[in-house]
Design an enzyme around this catalytic site. Structure first.
Site, PDB file in Angstrom:
ATOM      1  CG  ASP A 159      -1.929   1.074   1.288  1.00 34.94           C
ATOM      2  OD1 ASP A 159      -1.879   1.973   0.429  1.00 34.94           O
ATOM      3  OD2 ASP A 159      -2.786   1.047   2.194  1.00 34.94           O
TER       4      ASP A 159
ATOM      5  CG  HIS B   6      -7.410   8.806   6.406  1.00 36.87           C
ATOM      6  ND1 HIS B   6      -7.339   7.898   7.437  1.00 36.87           N
ATOM      7  CD2 HIS B   6      -6.963   8.148   5.321  1.00 36.87           C
ATOM      8  CE1 HIS B   6      -6.862   6.752   6.986  1.00 36.87           C
ATOM      9  NE2 HIS B   6      -6.622   6.883   5.704  1.00 36.87           N
TER      10      HIS B   6
ATOM     11  CG  ASP C 284      -4.367   5.449  -0.425  1.00 37.20           C
ATOM     12  OD1 ASP C 284      -3.628   4.457  -0.516  1.00 37.20           O
ATOM     13  OD2 ASP C 284      -5.043   5.713   0.595  1.00 37.20           O
TER      14      ASP C 284
ATOM     15  CD  GLU D 138      -6.181   2.419  -0.809  1.00 36.32           C
ATOM     16  OE1 GLU D 138      -6.570   3.451  -0.250  1.00 36.32           O
ATOM     17  OE2 GLU D 138      -5.117   1.830  -0.505  1.00 36.32           O
TER      18      GLU D 138
ATOM     19  CD  GLU E  61      -7.492   1.535   2.385  1.00 35.56           C
ATOM     20  OE1 GLU E  61      -6.383   1.170   2.781  1.00 35.56           O
ATOM     21  OE2 GLU E  61      -7.959   2.679   2.606  1.00 35.56           O
TER      22      GLU E  61
ATOM     23  CG  HIS F  41      -9.366   7.173   3.137  1.00 34.57           C
ATOM     24  ND1 HIS F  41      -8.544   7.988   2.386  1.00 34.57           N
ATOM     25  CD2 HIS F  41      -8.745   5.961   3.192  1.00 34.57           C
ATOM     26  CE1 HIS F  41      -7.478   7.305   2.020  1.00 34.57           C
ATOM     27  NE2 HIS F  41      -7.571   6.061   2.485  1.00 34.57           N
TER      28      HIS F  41
END
Length: 367
Positions: free
Chosen positions: A134, A224, A145, A348, A249, A216
């Protein structure tokens, strides 16, 4: 595959667009603005789109390189540094203008998230490990992300499939005016329709959503940003909105489907709500103030880890870092783990809810 040696911006005048999903008629029927108005809003955001697409192309290149080079027996430190050095090269790292968005998570097996090796860690990547890679890239604070699960033993393929399909279902269902709690229910239904036979003896284990982990929203320099995307059904009626950037995610587990904090902390982040002057004013020792200013200068409100402090030449910072945590200036993010003996997987993607369509920025040929 050859090691990256040149920034990708040398190759492009316009960066590749992510995977486009048109909004369906039901989504569009409630839009009050005209097509022309929505297209005009996209023109205003053109520079931001290009920053995100550059970061996304770097992410795709790095993960392709890492998968080609990852080997059983390598240290987790060398794996994490392979990711990070490749990002730095391809994105032309430049202070807070472009670079790594947060430490490379490479959590193993029952550990689902927020683990990266600290300095001196000797952990080895094994044939029977399930490693969640990640990592984040950013250009001008516009963050991509995205994560995938790396394994060598084919017995884990069904677990990875369950989580990947759940993420894909979440990406497909996400859109303007979609309620987050309902989206979580869609993800959960797909994830928990799977069972896996990990020992090859016909004993099926259900795949559970890790109910206290979630996706998020993402803001500039803010990983976040306030909205939470659950991966189980909930009563959260918050709606996705035009212009939102989300990390969809999902995490699946063969354990309890619930994580708790465990092991040594590696991830930290300056509290997003703490103004620089306010933070500096509450610190008492010169060493603590010095570390704070170092963190602020090098990472801003992006996450960092102890290896990053080592890399920029910081030494004997443990007490000062503890003080910053104790005063609430810096937030720690310990590893998050299910029960020992279980296995966890993660996939994700970062999606952008543009005025005219949904763009899956991080989508690649791999996942």
């Amino acid at each position: 595959m050859e090691k990256p040696t040149e920034p990708i911006k040398n190759e492009y005048t316009v960066f590749p667009t992510g995977r486009i999903h048109e909004y369906d008629n039901q989504e569009l029927i409630f839009r009050t603005s005209t097509v022309e108005e929505r297209q005009a809003r996209e023109l205003v955001s053109k520079e931001m789109y290009e920053d995100l697409r550059q970061a996304a192309e770097v992410h795709r290149r790095v993960r392709k390189y890492v998968v080609s080079k990852a080997r059983v027996g390598m240290t987790m430190t060398s794996l994490a540094e392979m990711v990070e050095d490749s990002v730095r090269t391809l994105i032309a790292e430049n202070g807070l203008e472009a670079g790594i968005a947060f430490p490379t998570g490479c959590s193993l097996n029952f550990c689902a998230a927020h683990w990266t090796p600290n300095g001196g860690d000797k952990t080895i990547l094994n044939y029977d490990d399930v490693c969640k890679i990640d990592f984040g890239t950013h250009v001008k604070g516009r963050i991509i992300d995205s994560a995938f699960t790396l394994t060598f033993n084919e017995r884990f393929d069904p677990l990875k499939m369950a989580v990947r399909e759940a993420t894909d279902a979440g990406v497909k269902a996400a859109g303007i005016d979609v309620r987050l709690g309902e989206l979580g229910g869609i993800i959960q239904e797909v994830m928990e329709s799977h069972e896996v036979d990990l020992d090859g003896k016909g004993k099926l284990t259900p795949v559970k959503c890790i109910r206290n982990l979630n996706g998020h929203s993402i803001g500039p320099y803010h990983i976040h940003a306030g909205k939470t995307v659950p991966i189980v059904a909930s009563h959260d009626n918050t709606k996705m909105e035009e212009g939102d950037l989300f990390a969809i995610e999902t995490f699946g587990s063969t354990g309890k489907g619930y994580v708790r904090e465990d092991m040594e902390t590696s991830h930290y982040m300056l509290d997003y709500g703490v103004a620089r002057n306010q933070a500096a004013g509450c610190l008492r020792t010169a060493q603590t103030k010095k570390l704070f200013h170092t963190i602020y200068k090098n990472f801003g409100t992006l996450a960092f880890c102890k290896r990053y402090l080592d890399r920029i030449g910081e030494t004997k910072y443990q007490l000062a870092l503890k003080t910053l945590v104790d005063t609430g200036v810096v937030n720690p993010y310990p590893p998050l783990c299910d029960i020992r003996g279980s296995y966890t997987a993660q996939y994700e993607h970062t999606i952008l809810l543009r005025p005219t369509c949904k763009e899956v920025l991080s989508r690649g040929d791999d996942y």
